[in-house]
Write a protein that holds these residues in place. Structure first.
Motif, PDB file in Angstrom:
ATOM      1  N   PRO A 177       0.814  -1.215   0.000  1.00  0.00           N
ATOM      2  CA  PRO A 177       0.000   0.000   0.000  1.00  0.00           C
ATOM      3  C   PRO A 177       0.849   1.268   0.000  1.00  0.00           C
ATOM      4  CG  PRO A 177      -0.014  -1.047   2.165  1.00  0.00           C
ATOM      5  CD  PRO A 177       0.699  -1.981   1.255  1.00  0.00           C
ATOM      6  N   GLY A 178       0.313   2.322  -0.587  1.00  0.00           N
ATOM      7  CA  GLY A 178       0.978   3.614  -0.553  1.00  0.00           C
ATOM      8  C   GLY A 178       1.003   4.165   0.866  1.00  0.00           C
ATOM      9  N   ASP A 179       1.915   5.113   1.095  1.00  0.00           N
ATOM     10  CA  ASP A 179       2.097   5.633   2.453  1.00  0.00           C
ATOM     11  C   ASP A 179       2.317   7.139   2.386  1.00  0.00           C
ATOM     12  OD1 ASP A 179       2.766   6.237   5.027  1.00  0.00           O
ATOM     13  OD2 ASP A 179       4.339   4.732   5.226  1.00  0.00           O
ATOM     14  N   ILE A 180       1.343   7.913   2.862  1.00  0.00           N
ATOM     15  CA  ILE A 180       1.454   9.374   2.768  1.00  0.00           C
ATOM     16  C   ILE A 180       2.519   9.942   3.684  1.00  0.00           C
ATOM     17  CG2 ILE A 180      -0.895   9.815   1.953  1.00  0.00           C
ATOM     18  CD1 ILE A 180      -1.657  10.507   4.833  1.00  0.00           C
ATOM     19  N   THR A 181       3.028   9.124   4.630  1.00  0.00           N
ATOM     20  CA  THR A 181       4.098   9.641   5.487  1.00  0.00           C
ATOM     21  C   THR A 181       5.453   9.515   4.801  1.00  0.00           C
ATOM     22  OG1 THR A 181       4.604   7.568   6.626  1.00  0.00           O
ATOM     23  CG2 THR A 181       2.818   8.906   7.536  1.00  0.00           C
ATOM     24  N   ARG A 182       5.500   8.821   3.659  1.00  0.00           N
ATOM     25  CA  ARG A 182       6.769   8.605   2.972  1.00  0.00           C
ATOM     26  C   ARG A 182       6.804   9.214   1.580  1.00  0.00           C
ATOM     27  NH1 ARG A 182      10.107   5.039   6.020  1.00  0.00           N
ATOM     28  NH2 ARG A 182       9.409   5.656   8.083  1.00  0.00           N
ATOM     29  N   THR A 183       5.634   9.283   0.944  1.00  0.00           N
ATOM     30  CA  THR A 183       5.565   9.738  -0.437  1.00  0.00           C
ATOM     31  C   THR A 183       4.581  10.897  -0.516  1.00  0.00           C
ATOM     32  OG1 THR A 183       5.685   7.391  -0.951  1.00  0.00           O
ATOM     33  CG2 THR A 183       5.316   8.878  -2.799  1.00  0.00           C
ATOM     34  N   PRO A 184       4.986  11.987  -1.167  1.00  0.00           N
ATOM     35  CA  PRO A 184       4.042  13.108  -1.284  1.00  0.00           C
ATOM     36  C   PRO A 184       2.751  12.659  -1.971  1.00  0.00           C
ATOM     37  CG  PRO A 184       6.230  13.730  -2.062  1.00  0.00           C
ATOM     38  CD  PRO A 184       6.267  12.258  -1.820  1.00  0.00           C
ATOM     39  N   MET A 185       1.650  13.255  -1.551  1.00  0.00           N
ATOM     40  CA  MET A 185       0.352  12.852  -2.108  1.00  0.00           C
ATOM     41  C   MET A 185       0.223  13.318  -3.545  1.00  0.00           C
ATOM     42  SD  MET A 185      -2.472  13.173   0.871  1.00  0.00           S
ATOM     43  CE  MET A 185      -2.166  14.770   1.535  1.00  0.00           C
ATOM     44  N   MET A 189      -5.632   9.571  -6.257  1.00  0.00           N
ATOM     45  CA  MET A 189      -4.893   8.614  -5.452  1.00  0.00           C
ATOM     46  C   MET A 189      -5.654   7.298  -5.363  1.00  0.00           C
ATOM     47  SD  MET A 189      -5.481  10.325  -1.649  1.00  0.00           S
ATOM     48  CE  MET A 189      -3.937  11.178  -1.767  1.00  0.00           C
ATOM     49  N   GLY A 190      -4.945   6.255  -5.007  1.00  0.00           N
ATOM     50  CA  GLY A 190      -5.572   4.953  -4.806  1.00  0.00           C
ATOM     51  C   GLY A 190      -6.422   4.969  -3.546  1.00  0.00           C
ATOM     52  N   ARG A 191      -7.341   4.038  -3.474  1.00  0.00           N
ATOM     53  CA  ARG A 191      -8.217   3.986  -2.302  1.00  0.00           C
ATOM     54  C   ARG A 191      -7.423   3.653  -1.036  1.00  0.00           C
ATOM     55  NH1 ARG A 191     -13.282  -0.055  -1.415  1.00  0.00           N
ATOM     56  NH2 ARG A 191     -14.209   0.992   0.380  1.00  0.00           N
ATOM     57  N   ASP A 192      -6.335   2.886  -1.181  1.00  0.00           N
ATOM     58  CA  ASP A 192      -5.497   2.570  -0.019  1.00  0.00           C
ATOM     59  C   ASP A 192      -4.930   3.848   0.610  1.00  0.00           C
ATOM     60  OD1 ASP A 192      -4.096   2.885  -2.417  1.00  0.00           O
ATOM     61  OD2 ASP A 192      -2.373   1.729  -1.755  1.00  0.00           O
ATOM     62  N   VAL A 193      -4.417   4.728  -0.240  1.00  0.00           N
ATOM     63  CA  VAL A 193      -3.809   5.969   0.260  1.00  0.00           C
ATOM     64  C   VAL A 193      -4.887   6.897   0.825  1.00  0.00           C
ATOM     65  CG1 VAL A 193      -2.354   7.920  -0.369  1.00  0.00           C
ATOM     66  CG2 VAL A 193      -2.032   5.725  -1.503  1.00  0.00           C
TER      67      VAL A 193
ATOM     68  N   SER B  73      -7.425  -5.462   0.103  1.00  0.00           N
ATOM     69  CA  SER B  73      -5.999  -5.118   0.059  1.00  0.00           C
ATOM     70  C   SER B  73      -5.595  -4.379   1.327  1.00  0.00           C
ATOM     71  CB  SER B  73      -5.720  -4.195  -1.123  1.00  0.00           C
ATOM     72  OG  SER B  73      -6.132  -4.773  -2.313  1.00  0.00           O
ATOM     73  N   PRO B  74      -4.324  -4.521   1.721  1.00  0.00           N
ATOM     74  CA  PRO B  74      -3.867  -3.787   2.900  1.00  0.00           C
ATOM     75  C   PRO B  74      -3.792  -2.282   2.644  1.00  0.00           C
ATOM     76  CG  PRO B  74      -2.230  -5.437   2.202  1.00  0.00           C
ATOM     77  CD  PRO B  74      -3.279  -5.392   1.149  1.00  0.00           C
ATOM     78  N   PHE B  75      -4.009  -1.500   3.700  1.00  0.00           N
ATOM     79  CA  PHE B  75      -3.711  -0.074   3.646  1.00  0.00           C
ATOM     80  C   PHE B  75      -3.074   0.313   4.973  1.00  0.00           C
ATOM     81  CE2 PHE B  75      -6.905   1.986   6.373  1.00  0.00           C
ATOM     82  CZ  PHE B  75      -7.852   0.996   6.517  1.00  0.00           C
ATOM     83  N   ASN B  76      -2.364   1.449   4.964  1.00  0.00           N
ATOM     84  CA  ASN B  76      -1.680   1.909   6.167  1.00  0.00           C
ATOM     85  C   ASN B  76      -2.649   2.700   7.035  1.00  0.00           C
ATOM     86  OD1 ASN B  76       0.982   0.866   5.675  1.00  0.00           O
ATOM     87  ND2 ASN B  76       1.110   2.349   4.003  1.00  0.00           N
ATOM     88  N   LEU B  77      -2.953   2.151   8.201  1.00  0.00           N
ATOM     89  CA  LEU B  77      -3.938   2.783   9.077  1.00  0.00           C
ATOM     90  C   LEU B  77      -3.306   3.901   9.898  1.00  0.00           C
ATOM     91  CD1 LEU B  77      -6.721   2.807  10.495  1.00  0.00           C
ATOM     92  CD2 LEU B  77      -5.862   0.992  11.982  1.00  0.00           C
ATOM     93  N   GLY B  78      -2.127   3.645  10.424  1.00  0.00           N
ATOM     94  CA  GLY B  78      -1.449   4.629  11.274  1.00  0.00           C
ATOM     95  C   GLY B  78      -0.371   3.887  12.046  1.00  0.00           C
ATOM     96  N   GLU B  79       0.504   4.656  12.688  1.00  0.00           N
ATOM     97  CA  GLU B  79       1.627   4.011  13.365  1.00  0.00           C
ATOM     98  C   GLU B  79       1.323   3.745  14.836  1.00  0.00           C
ATOM     99  OE1 GLU B  79       5.366   5.809  10.889  1.00  0.00           O
ATOM    100  OE2 GLU B  79       3.920   7.167  11.782  1.00  0.00           O
ATOM    101  N   ALA B  80       2.120   2.866  15.412  1.00  0.00           N
ATOM    102  CA  ALA B  80       2.048   2.608  16.846  1.00  0.00           C
ATOM    103  C   ALA B  80       3.474   2.605  17.387  1.00  0.00           C
ATOM    104  CB  ALA B  80       1.386   1.261  17.121  1.00  0.00           C
ATOM    105  N   THR B  81       3.636   3.049  18.636  1.00  0.00           N
ATOM    106  CA  THR B  81       4.963   2.960  19.239  1.00  0.00           C
ATOM    107  C   THR B  81       5.245   1.498  19.575  1.00  0.00           C
ATOM    108  OG1 THR B  81       3.972   3.439  21.373  1.00  0.00           O
ATOM    109  CG2 THR B  81       5.015   5.279  20.241  1.00  0.00           C
ATOM    110  N   VAL B  82       6.474   1.102  19.364  1.00  0.00           N
ATOM    111  CA  VAL B  82       6.908  -0.265  19.666  1.00  0.00           C
ATOM    112  C   VAL B  82       8.289  -0.174  20.299  1.00  0.00           C
ATOM    113  CG1 VAL B  82       7.680  -2.443  18.622  1.00  0.00           C
ATOM    114  CG2 VAL B  82       5.573  -1.364  17.835  1.00  0.00           C
ATOM    115  N   SER B  83       8.502  -0.972  21.341  1.00  0.00           N
ATOM    116  CA  SER B  83       9.844  -1.071  21.919  1.00  0.00           C
ATOM    117  C   SER B  83      10.356  -2.475  21.692  1.00  0.00           C
ATOM    118  CB  SER B  83       9.812  -0.746  23.414  1.00  0.00           C
ATOM    119  OG  SER B  83       9.428   0.602  23.581  1.00  0.00           O
TER     120      SER B  83
END
Lengths: 368, 163
Positions: A177-185, A189-193, B73-83
């Motif tokens: 999946p795309g990642d808005i924290t790494r790649t500028p929007m 965009m795809g539904r994942d992003v 399909s997977p998508f990025n939901l958000g981050e979590a802290t991990v130690s």
């Protein structure tokens, strides 16, 4: 003429000291502890985690205390903190179907496997202020009843068994999946992003857009197919172990919105869907996200894009409250030079205006 | 040397002799129990264990993924802290600890217990610890499930009184 100056160092230091003083407030009252915020203002903590896009209840509570309860300030602080940490990797996709359920309701089926589980909800309360909370009285524990053990089948699976609803959804490239924290929007965009952006989007903004779709600005005929709140296990693929390492559990809210049909010459009509998934317990946000997700899929279904909620660039570019507050609030910063230039400009324009209006006066003045 | 390189250096030590299912169960309880419980089991079975740090303990982020529609399909939901932490015992076993949150000491204790589990000389005590901890966590889950079950709606049909 404007001369650049430095200053305000002592004023700023004293302002911050005053902020700390006001944050602490009346010293005769006990200070709120972090654990108290985590335990007793847990929905505030959940909102900060969701919109900061960082799951950590203790840090979110700290941010809330530091921000004196200003939610967007707290979100900002937590979002800033996340930039200081390295990324270890990505989790396996969490399985919401295997959630340890705290609440699960469906507005489309009365009797469904697993049942309607209200959980700790504000629904059906009378929204009357409760003076009893002013007293620190004993609160009875929740009633208990043996759990049926019946699995709570996903409502979308019930409908998909008959082919009456579209599938879960496919998106994203071969590299995941795309990642808005790494790649500028980039738009479109795809539904994942898009879902990533909506998951961290401002609850109020998404709520208003979702509401606008219900009022007719991109009507999608929604039903709350299912809302579930509970905890899921998070695992991370770990090559040196040979299996995915469990990291613990986190709480999520999921909303499956069911929307009116779409069919074509080649495919029979079926329900369409919007999806919401949010950190913590936040069903208003999850529902709003699902409604906006569906509205933003207008092109997929050949719908005319006529309303704000269907405009991907508008919605996604403005849903992040950290970006929004940064740009709005930067207006407080000194703009002395900019403003001086504007002031000169408006004075010159006024002189020209007056000159154009009274050419005779000018001429007579010049003659005198 | 990264833990991975270290493990490749010593294939016999890479956990292959041990049941990975049991190791995963141990890691699951170590991630979820309060840190004090890890301190007490360690004090009980190996108070003087000699440990060499390999990596960490350190705190970072894991991007939590969801699936579109719950199963797509997977998508990025958000981050979590991990130690996380990786340690090596003086006898060579490598242990990994990882959990949500910023408690690095907790991650280090989890790594030590994972390493001890692989050394095999405390297997009985650790197996009992796993079973007891799972029972304790299951009890908390059952309690929540029962409280939720009490909020299940029992629909009934209104019967009109004019029969």
């Amino acid at each position: 003429m404007y001369v650049a100056v430095k200053g305000g160092e002592a004023a700023i230091a004293n302002a911050h000291r005053l902020l700390a003083d006001r944050r602490r407030g009346d010293r005769d009252l006990p200070a709120i502890t972090n654990d108290q915020v985590v335990a007793q203002l847990s929905l505030a903590v959940d909102r900060v985690m969701a919109e900061a896009s960082l799951y950590d209840p203790a840090l979110a509570a700290l941010a809330i205390r530091q921000a004196r309860g200003d939610m967007i300030e707290a979100i900002f602080i937590l979002r800033a903190y996340r930039t200081t940490l390295p990324r270890f990797g990505s989790s396996l996709p969490v399985e919401t179907g295997e959630m340890a359920i705290e609440r699960r309701i469906s507005a489309t089926y009365k009797d469904l496997p697993g049942g309607q589980l209200l959980g700790p909800t504000f629904d059906y309360t009378h929204r009357l202020l409760d003076p009893a909370l002013l007293e620190d009285g004993d609160v009875p524990e929740g009633t208990r009843r043996p759990a049926s053990g019946e699995p709570a089948m996903r409502v979308s699976d019930i409908l998909s068994g008959e082919g009456l609803i579209e599938g879960d959804g496919e998106a994203g490239g071969e590299n995941g999946p795309g990642d808005i924290t790494r790649t500028p929007m980039e738009f479109p965009m795809g539904r994942d992003v898009r879902l990533q952006a909506l998951a961290r989007g401002d609850e109020g903004f998404l709520l208003a857009l979702a509401y606008s779709t219900q009022r007719g600005y991109a009507r999608t005929h929604p039903f709350a197919g299912e809302i579930r709140i509970g905890s899921v296990e998070v695992e991370i693929e770990t090559p040196e172990l040979g299996f995915a390492a469990p990291l613990g559990r986190l709480k999520l809210t999921e909303c499956q919105m069911i929307n009116q049909f779409k069919g074509s010459a080649s495919a029979p009509p079926q329900f369409t869907r919007g999806y919401g998934l949010v950190f913590g317990q936040s069903e208003r946000k999850a529902m709003a996200m699902a409604l906006v997700d569906r509205a933003l899929r207008a092109d997929e279904f050949g719908e005319d894009r006529t309303a704000p909620a269907q405009d991907e660039e508008f919605v996604i570019s403005h849903c992040d409250n950290v970006q929004a507050t940064g740009f709005v609030e930067h207006l407080k910063l000194p703009h002395y030079v900019d403003f001086q230039a504007e002031l000169d400009l408006v004075r010159r324009m006024r002189r020209e205006y007056e000159a154009a209006r009274h050419p005779a006066d000018d001429a007579s003045e010049a003659a005198e | 040397m990264t833990p991975k390189e270290y493990a490749m250096d010593r294939p016999a030590q890479a956990g292959s002799v041990l049941d990975p299912v049991l190791r995963r169960r141990l890691m699951a309880v170590l991630a979820r129990l309060p840190r004090q419980r890890l301190e007490s089991i360690l004090a009980q079975i190996a108070p003087d264990v000699e440990i060499h740090p390999v990596r960490g303990p350190e705190t970072g982020l894991v991007m939590v993924r969801g699936r579109i529609g719950g199963g797509g399909s997977p998508f990025n939901l958000g981050e979590a802290t991990v130690s996380r932490a990786t340690v090596r015992l003086s006898t060579g076993e490598i242990g990994h600890g990882q959990l949500l949150g910023t408690d690095r000491q907790h991650a280090r204790l989890a790594a030590i217990l994972d390493a001890l589990h692989q050394r095999g000389d405390h297997q009985g005590a650790i197996a009992a610890f796993i079973t007891d901890s799972e029972a304790e966590l299951a009890q908390a889950e059952r309690r929540q499930a029962e409280e939720t079950a009490a909020t299940r709606v029992d629909f009934f049909t209104m019967v009109r009184g004019d029969d």
